[in-house]
Design a protein around this motif. Structure first.
Motif, PDB file in Angstrom:
ATOM      1  N   UNK A   1       0.759  -1.284  -0.066  1.00  0.00           N
ATOM      2  CA  UNK A   1       0.124   0.103   0.080  1.00  0.00           C
ATOM      3  C   UNK A   1       0.942   1.184  -0.116  1.00  0.00           C
ATOM      4  N   UNK A   2       0.388   2.322  -0.731  1.00  0.00           N
ATOM      5  CA  UNK A   2       1.233   3.539  -0.913  1.00  0.00           C
ATOM      6  C   UNK A   2       0.486   4.830  -0.163  1.00  0.00           C
ATOM      7  N   UNK A   3      -0.946   4.739  -0.249  1.00  0.00           N
ATOM      8  CA  UNK A   3      -1.417   5.812   0.490  1.00  0.00           C
ATOM      9  C   UNK A   3      -2.103   5.306   1.950  1.00  0.00           C
ATOM     10  N   UNK A   4      -2.575   6.407   2.632  1.00  0.00           N
ATOM     11  CA  UNK A   4      -3.073   6.089   3.996  1.00  0.00           C
ATOM     12  C   UNK A   4      -4.418   5.183   3.646  1.00  0.00           C
ATOM     13  N   UNK A   5      -5.101   5.560   2.501  1.00  0.00           N
ATOM     14  CA  UNK A   5      -6.385   4.951   2.268  1.00  0.00           C
ATOM     15  C   UNK A   5      -6.364   3.645   1.899  1.00  0.00           C
ATOM     16  N   UNK A   6      -5.155   3.255   1.068  1.00  0.00           N
ATOM     17  CA  UNK A   6      -4.892   1.808   0.790  1.00  0.00           C
ATOM     18  C   UNK A   6      -4.370   1.166   1.930  1.00  0.00           C
ATOM     19  N   UNK A   7      -3.571   1.697   2.951  1.00  0.00           N
ATOM     20  CA  UNK A   7      -3.198   1.234   4.058  1.00  0.00           C
ATOM     21  C   UNK A   7      -4.388   0.700   4.977  1.00  0.00           C
ATOM     22  N   UNK A   8      -5.285   1.588   5.205  1.00  0.00           N
ATOM     23  CA  UNK A   8      -6.457   1.522   6.212  1.00  0.00           C
ATOM     24  C   UNK A   8      -6.982   0.183   5.508  1.00  0.00           C
ATOM     25  N   UNK A   9      -7.308   0.384   4.024  1.00  0.00           N
ATOM     26  CA  UNK A   9      -8.380  -0.737   3.471  1.00  0.00           C
ATOM     27  C   UNK A   9      -7.604  -2.099   3.465  1.00  0.00           C
ATOM     28  N   UNK A  10      -6.174  -2.142   3.330  1.00  0.00           N
ATOM     29  CA  UNK A  10      -5.397  -3.306   3.386  1.00  0.00           C
ATOM     30  C   UNK A  10      -5.531  -4.029   4.811  1.00  0.00           C
ATOM     31  N   UNK A  11      -5.156  -3.116   5.702  1.00  0.00           N
ATOM     32  CA  UNK A  11      -5.306  -3.951   7.065  1.00  0.00           C
ATOM     33  C   UNK A  11      -6.630  -4.072   7.722  1.00  0.00           C
ATOM     34  N   UNK A  12      -7.701  -3.410   7.360  1.00  0.00           N
ATOM     35  CA  UNK A  12      -8.983  -3.804   7.566  1.00  0.00           C
ATOM     36  C   UNK A  12      -9.498  -5.007   6.869  1.00  0.00           C
ATOM     37  N   UNK A  13      -9.208  -5.151   5.599  1.00  0.00           N
ATOM     38  CA  UNK A  13      -9.421  -6.358   4.965  1.00  0.00           C
ATOM     39  C   UNK A  13      -8.545  -7.518   5.507  1.00  0.00           C
ATOM     40  N   UNK A  14      -7.345  -7.429   6.028  1.00  0.00           N
ATOM     41  CA  UNK A  14      -6.618  -8.539   6.408  1.00  0.00           C
ATOM     42  C   UNK A  14      -7.113  -8.834   7.931  1.00  0.00           C
ATOM     43  N   UNK A  15      -7.524  -7.907   8.613  1.00  0.00           N
ATOM     44  CA  UNK A  15      -8.105  -8.311   9.953  1.00  0.00           C
ATOM     45  C   UNK A  15      -9.381  -9.131   9.623  1.00  0.00           C
ATOM     46  N   UNK A  16     -10.426  -8.683   8.857  1.00  0.00           N
ATOM     47  CA  UNK A  16     -11.555  -9.501   8.642  1.00  0.00           C
ATOM     48  C   UNK A  16     -10.905 -11.089   8.163  1.00  0.00           C
ATOM     49  N   UNK A  17     -10.080 -10.980   7.482  1.00  0.00           N
ATOM     50  CA  UNK A  17      -9.825 -12.237   6.814  1.00  0.00           C
ATOM     51  C   UNK A  17      -9.277 -13.109   8.007  1.00  0.00           C
ATOM     52  N   UNK A  18      -8.576 -12.727   8.689  1.00  0.00           N
ATOM     53  CA  UNK A  18      -8.059 -13.178   9.821  1.00  0.00           C
ATOM     54  C   UNK A  18      -8.980 -13.724  10.791  1.00  0.00           C
ATOM     55  N   UNK A  19     -10.106 -13.331  11.106  1.00  0.00           N
ATOM     56  CA  UNK A  19     -11.199 -13.620  11.714  1.00  0.00           C
ATOM     57  C   UNK A  19     -11.868 -14.576  11.111  1.00  0.00           C
ATOM     58  N   UNK A  20     -12.358 -14.455   9.760  1.00  0.00           N
ATOM     59  CA  UNK A  20     -12.771 -15.515   9.008  1.00  0.00           C
ATOM     60  C   UNK A  20     -12.170 -16.889   8.970  1.00  0.00           C
ATOM     61  N   UNK A  21     -10.803 -16.586   9.003  1.00  0.00           N
ATOM     62  CA  UNK A  21      -9.920 -17.813   8.728  1.00  0.00           C
ATOM     63  C   UNK A  21      -9.634 -18.504  10.155  1.00  0.00           C
ATOM     64  N   UNK A  22      -9.770 -17.680  11.222  1.00  0.00           N
ATOM     65  CA  UNK A  22      -9.733 -18.225  12.401  1.00  0.00           C
ATOM     66  C   UNK A  22     -11.170 -19.202  12.579  1.00  0.00           C
ATOM     67  N   UNK A  23     -12.115 -18.712  12.291  1.00  0.00           N
ATOM     68  CA  UNK A  23     -13.385 -19.462  12.385  1.00  0.00           C
ATOM     69  C   UNK A  23     -13.507 -20.697  11.522  1.00  0.00           C
ATOM     70  N   UNK A  24     -12.994 -20.424  10.338  1.00  0.00           N
ATOM     71  CA  UNK A  24     -13.036 -21.583   9.428  1.00  0.00           C
ATOM     72  C   UNK A  24     -11.839 -22.806   9.310  1.00  0.00           C
ATOM     73  N   UNK A  25     -10.831 -22.455   9.827  1.00  0.00           N
ATOM     74  CA  UNK A  25      -9.732 -23.425   9.979  1.00  0.00           C
ATOM     75  C   UNK A  25     -10.058 -24.545  10.669  1.00  0.00           C
ATOM     76  N   UNK A  26     -10.584 -24.566  11.951  1.00  0.00           N
ATOM     77  CA  UNK A  26     -11.033 -25.815  12.646  1.00  0.00           C
ATOM     78  C   UNK A  26     -11.798 -26.650  11.801  1.00  0.00           C
ATOM     79  N   UNK A  27     -12.585 -26.277  10.909  1.00  0.00           N
ATOM     80  CA  UNK A  27     -13.357 -27.119   9.836  1.00  0.00           C
ATOM     81  C   UNK A  27     -12.323 -27.734   8.932  1.00  0.00           C
TER      82      UNK A  27
END
Length: 245
Positions: free
Chosen positions: A42-68
């Motif tokens: 990410x190069x801009x503040x908007x890109x960085x915020x979007x990147x880390x928000x998307x990453x955090x959402x993915x981490x939550x979903x993966x944490x829920x899904x991985x036991x399956x």
């Protein structure tokens, strides 16, 4: 058997692969415009915020899904071992082995259950043996799709049908299987069949007793088998294996 360190390494690799794949849904990992820079950042503040928000959402979903996914690894391992045994035995030997196993239950029923109970267990054992043969044939000749749709449900039916039938006539088995079956049926009605008045209608029209337990588990064989197939499919998506089903 894998060591704890190997297991932790494999889990960490799976989680990183899943998180990377999740990030790539919105953020490309390669930059065709800048071949020298191998990875996008990410190069801009908007890109960085979007990147880390998307990453955090993915981490939550993966944490829920991985036991399956882990459950899928276990189911895949068991089914692979069973498939190896079945392939080594061949259809006739497999049917003979399953027949002998359920014949032991039938023989036990001969001395412990009334005539009606013995006939019911005998019938269930014959059906279970046939189901095992159909599961073998579907898995060996139909490919992954037929294995998922047909083989898993027939395998589940082959496992559950005789014990449930015997539980109708054996107080010992009945105390173990039937109350749990009733609790499972109540949970399904209260949590899964809540569309309209479906659960209420089923409770009014059907009484879970006697052969209704056999009908219940016969009906559940398909969704349970498909659920196991989905777990294996999920495991294959995370960590593919050649020829795995």
């Amino acid at each position: 058997m894998p060591t704890d360190a190997t297991l932790v390494t494999a889990v960490r690799a799976d989680l990183m692969w899943l998180l990377t794949a999740w990030r790539q849904l919105l953020f490309s990992s390669e930059s065709n415009r800048h071949p020298v820079r191998a990875r996008w950042s990410p190069q801009t503040t908007r890109e960085r915020v979007g990147f880390w928000v998307w990453s955090a959402l993915g981490a939550v979903l993966i944490g829920v899904t991985y036991p399956f996914v882990v459950a899928g690894f276990w189911v895949r391992y068991v089914t692979h071992r069973l498939n190896q045994v079945a392939t080594g035995l061949g259809l006739l030997a497999l049917l003979a082995a399953v027949g002998v196993a359920w014949s032991a239950l039938t023989a036990l029923a001969w001395g412990q259950l009334p005539a009606a109970g013995f006939k019911a267990v005998l019938t269930a054992s014959v059906v279970a043996t046939g189901s095992a043969g159909l599961a073998w044939a579907a898995a060996r000749t139909g490919g992954r799709r037929v294995t998922f749709v047909v083989a898993y449900p027939f395998a589940v039916a082959a496992i559950f049908l005789p014990p449930v039938t015997a539980a109708l006539f054996s107080p010992t088995l009945g105390e173990i299987i039937l109350p749990r079956s009733t609790s499972l049926a109540a949970w399904i009605l209260d949590n899964l069949l809540v569309v309209g008045n479906l659960s209420t209608v089923i409770r009014q029209q059907f009484d879970l007793s006697g052969l209704a337990f056999v009908a219940m588990w016969s009906g559940l064989a398909a969704p349970i088998g498909w659920l196991l197939g989905l777990l294996v499919t999920l495991a294959n998506a995370v960590r593919p294996r050649d020829g795995g089903r």
